[in-house]
Scaffold this motif. Structure first.
Motif, mmCIF file in Angstrom:
data_model
loop_
_atom_site.group_PDB
_atom_site.id
_atom_site.type_symbol
_atom_site.label_atom_id
_atom_site.label_comp_id
_atom_site.label_asym_id
_atom_site.label_seq_id
_atom_site.Cartn_x
_atom_site.Cartn_y
_atom_site.Cartn_z
ATOM 1 N N GLU A 64 -7.406 22.948 1.601
ATOM 2 C CA GLU A 64 -7.373 23.969 2.654
ATOM 3 C C GLU A 64 -7.859 25.316 2.151
ATOM 4 N N TYR A 65 -7.569 25.632 0.873
ATOM 5 C CA TYR A 65 -7.885 26.956 0.350
ATOM 6 C C TYR A 65 -9.051 26.956 -0.639
ATOM 7 N N TYR A 66 -9.209 25.880 -1.423
ATOM 8 C CA TYR A 66 -10.164 25.893 -2.520
ATOM 9 C C TYR A 66 -11.399 25.030 -2.294
ATOM 10 N N GLY A 67 -11.530 24.422 -1.126
ATOM 11 C CA GLY A 67 -12.680 23.562 -0.885
ATOM 12 C C GLY A 67 -12.528 22.234 -1.604
ATOM 13 N N PRO A 68 -13.645 21.581 -1.978
ATOM 14 C CA PRO A 68 -13.557 20.282 -2.651
ATOM 15 C C PRO A 68 -12.869 20.394 -4.013
ATOM 16 N N VAL A 69 -11.874 19.542 -4.255
ATOM 17 C CA VAL A 69 -11.143 19.525 -5.520
ATOM 18 C C VAL A 69 -10.922 18.067 -5.933
ATOM 19 N N THR A 70 -10.652 17.856 -7.227
ATOM 20 C CA THR A 70 -10.289 16.523 -7.697
ATOM 21 C C THR A 70 -8.779 16.363 -7.656
ATOM 22 N N GLN A 71 -8.348 15.129 -7.449
ATOM 23 C CA GLN A 71 -6.911 14.854 -7.416
ATOM 24 C C GLN A 71 -6.679 13.399 -7.837
ATOM 25 N N PHE A 72 -5.785 13.197 -8.789
ATOM 26 C CA PHE A 72 -5.338 11.839 -9.112
ATOM 27 C C PHE A 72 -4.227 11.456 -8.135
ATOM 28 N N GLN A 73 -4.260 10.219 -7.667
ATOM 29 C CA GLN A 73 -3.220 9.719 -6.771
ATOM 30 C C GLN A 73 -2.674 8.416 -7.338
ATOM 31 N N PHE A 74 -1.386 8.146 -7.048
ATOM 32 C CA PHE A 74 -0.748 6.946 -7.578
ATOM 33 C C PHE A 74 0.127 6.300 -6.504
ATOM 34 N N ARG A 75 0.437 5.034 -6.730
ATOM 35 C CA ARG A 75 1.397 4.329 -5.894
ATOM 36 C C ARG A 75 2.009 3.204 -6.736
ATOM 37 N N SER A 76 3.113 2.666 -6.275
ATOM 38 C CA SER A 76 3.749 1.568 -6.995
ATOM 39 C C SER A 76 2.853 0.338 -6.937
ATOM 40 N N GLY A 77 3.199 -0.694 -7.715
ATOM 41 C CA GLY A 77 2.363 -1.886 -7.795
ATOM 42 C C GLY A 77 2.146 -2.574 -6.468
ATOM 43 N N ASP A 78 2.994 -2.334 -5.491
ATOM 44 C CA ASP A 78 2.845 -2.929 -4.161
ATOM 45 C C ASP A 78 1.622 -2.334 -3.475
ATOM 46 N N ALA A 79 0.666 -3.187 -3.126
ATOM 47 C CA ALA A 79 -0.573 -2.697 -2.516
ATOM 48 C C ALA A 79 -0.337 -2.007 -1.186
ATOM 49 N N GLY A 80 0.788 -2.270 -0.551
ATOM 50 C CA GLY A 80 1.053 -1.634 0.732
ATOM 51 C C GLY A 80 1.760 -0.298 0.621
ATOM 52 N N ALA A 81 2.117 0.111 -0.583
ATOM 53 C CA ALA A 81 2.834 1.375 -0.776
ATOM 54 C C ALA A 81 1.901 2.555 -0.508
ATOM 55 N N PRO A 82 2.439 3.685 -0.030
ATOM 56 C CA PRO A 82 1.589 4.859 0.248
ATOM 57 C C PRO A 82 1.129 5.524 -1.048
ATOM 58 N N TRP A 83 -0.042 6.135 -0.991
ATOM 59 C CA TRP A 83 -0.548 6.888 -2.136
ATOM 60 C C TRP A 83 0.120 8.254 -2.193
ATOM 61 N N CYS A 84 0.422 8.725 -3.402
ATOM 62 C CA CYS A 84 1.089 10.018 -3.607
ATOM 63 C C CYS A 84 0.206 10.931 -4.458
ATOM 64 N N SER A 85 0.298 12.225 -4.196
ATOM 65 C CA SER A 85 -0.438 13.207 -4.990
ATOM 66 C C SER A 85 0.104 13.241 -6.417
ATOM 67 N N GLU A 86 -0.787 13.601 -7.351
ATOM 68 C CA GLU A 86 -0.401 13.677 -8.765
ATOM 69 C C GLU A 86 0.805 14.588 -8.997
ATOM 70 N N ARG A 87 0.963 15.615 -8.166
ATOM 71 C CA ARG A 87 2.065 16.551 -8.358
ATOM 72 C C ARG A 87 3.436 15.915 -8.116
ATOM 73 N N LYS A 88 3.445 14.742 -7.511
ATOM 74 C CA LYS A 88 4.716 14.050 -7.289
ATOM 75 C C LYS A 88 5.055 13.081 -8.416
ATOM 76 N N TRP A 89 4.172 12.992 -9.407
ATOM 77 C CA TRP A 89 4.460 12.164 -10.573
ATOM 78 C C TRP A 89 5.672 12.761 -11.297
ATOM 79 N N PRO A 90 6.651 11.943 -11.681
ATOM 80 C CA PRO A 90 7.929 12.467 -12.206
ATOM 81 C C PRO A 90 7.789 13.432 -13.378
#
Length: 441
Positions: free
Chosen positions: A371-397
């Protein structure tokens, strides 16, 4: 924000064994926002006349904006400079003290171990092979100030040595004027005043100054302009023709105060190199202005008079360096469609990698519209379940932006960024990029 408070000054001078004159400048200061407010002496410059004058005028430039002042309040740069020049005209002596070089992890050491190794080749080129060898053995090396003044001044100027670590005011000997034969007290020289660049006010604080070829550039606030003028113009002019600095500083200050307000249409042309180097800045500008293509591949922004915008909009344009953008009179000619186009919605994905499994989670690298910085890179993760939602890297514990890998798995770079680096860079331009198709043959 605090200020540095100057409470006293002292200049010492000596002649080296080679017959060169050196000046040691000491200043007693404290910080306004630090308690207790105890003034302390520190060596603030060591070197020849050029070095001493550069420090005096550089510090004086900070007085214009109030970052350096006296205990009783603000001080004009020209008055602060005058106080130093009185000291330069009446220097005390400097004892031939042993100056110690050392290497350790201590804050007061000359270099850290890494710092010494970074500069080792340069120090060897100065003929310091024996000294470097001793320092590497953690020896403390003592050098005569008079015998080694030229070497020590070179270390201070170009090799990361802090003068305050080398010299103490306790080494000042004699009374003021005791080294009158080394005093800097030139007779005033009559010289023509420097020609000041034309100036216009953008608003209450921001100014434009005119280049020699007639274009204009955003020069910032008045105190910044005066400060730059003191360092870059007044100081060398004073060395060449002593006795001019007060009139020169006052002339620039009066010149800015009398500058007329902007009262005509203008065009800001941003260079292509600036756009390529700062895509995040371009995103911010595009939110406020219509960008048109310029002939050199850059972008042109029309600033019609009267300008009806917010101070932040002025700030975004006026803070561009003179090498990044120029201002010219008149509005730009629309030679093609605006560069802007429809603005991508926040979250628009320009590129994403195939998921890879790392530990118990799947990871992918995404380039998306922020919203503020234009195009940016972001790592996303989810649990091994393929149906799980993707989460932003900032939510990594263990996410921590202060760490080199932000607290995420170290294999993310080699597995997700490095193989796709060229595609990621292309997507960061706001262009949709697809993964290459794998050949079946």
């Amino acid at each position: 924000m605090g200020s540095t408070i100057s409470t006293a000054k002292k200049v010492a001078a000596f002649q080296s064994a080679k017959g060169n004159t050196f000046y040691c400048l000491f200043e007693q200061t404290y910080e306004s926002n630090v308690s207790p407010k105890t003034p302390r002496w520190s060596c603030c410059a060591f070197g020849d006349l050029q070095v001493a004058m550069e420090r005096i005028f550089s510090a004086g430039s900070a007085c214009e904006g109030g970052m350096l002042r006296y205990r009783g309040g603000s001080v004009l740069p020209e008055n602060y400079i005058a106080a130093w020049l009185r000291e330069m005209a009446n220097p005390s002596g400097m004892a031939d003290v042993p100056v110690e070089l050392s290497v350790s992890g201590s804050f007061y050491s000359t270099w850290s171990e890494d710092g010494l190794q970074e500069r080792k080749d340069a120090l060897l080129a100065l003929g310091m092979g024996d000294i470097v060898a001793r320092l590497e053995q953690r020896e403390r090396v003592r050098l005569s100030l008079y015998e080694n003044a030229e070497l020590l001044a070179e270390l201070v100027k170009n090799h990361g040595v802090s003068h305050w670590r080398l010299l103490s005011i306790n080494s000042v000997s004699g009374i003021s004027g005791g080294e009158s034969h080394l005093a800097y007290a030139p007779e005033p020289v009559k010289a023509p005043m420097s020609v000041l660049p034309a100036a216009m006010r953008l608003d209450e604080n921001n100014y434009l100054l005119q280049n020699e070829e007639g274009s204009w550039y955003g020069a910032g606030w008045a105190y910044s302009i005066v400060g730059d003028y003191i360092r870059n113009v007044v100081m060398p002019a004073e060395l060449a023709s002593p006795g001019r600095y007060k009139k020169m500083i006052k002339a620039m200050r009066d010149h800015l105060e009398a500058a007329p307000a902007l009262a005509q249409d203008m065009t800001v042309t941003i260079s292509k190199a600036t756009l390529d180097r700062n895509p995040w800045w371009l995103k911010q500008v595009r939110d406020k202005f219509t960008l048109l293509p310029a002939s050199d591949g850059g972008a042109a922004i029309g600033v019609p008079y009267p300008f009806v915008g917010e101070a932040g909009e002025w700030y975004a344009l006026s803070r561009l360096d003179k090498d990044d953008a120029t201002w010219s009179i008149g509005l730009p000619q629309q030679i093609a469609l605006p560069m802007d186009g429809p603005k991508p919605e926040a979250g628009t994905v320009f590129f994403e990698t195939e998921p890879v499994k790392i530990g118990n989670h799947q990871w992918k690298l995404v380039v998306l519209e922020d919203e503020y910085y234009g195009p940016v890179t972001q790592f996303q993760f989810r649990s091994g379940d393929a149906g799980a939602p993707w989460c932003s890297e900032r939510k990594w514990p263990t996410w921590d932006g202060n760490l080199a890998n932000a607290g995420m798995p170290e294999s993310l770079g080699p597995r997700l960024f490095q193989p796709y680096e060229k595609l990621v860079k292309e997507a960061l331009k706001g262009v949709s990029v697809a993964l290459p198709q794998l050949s079946l043959f």
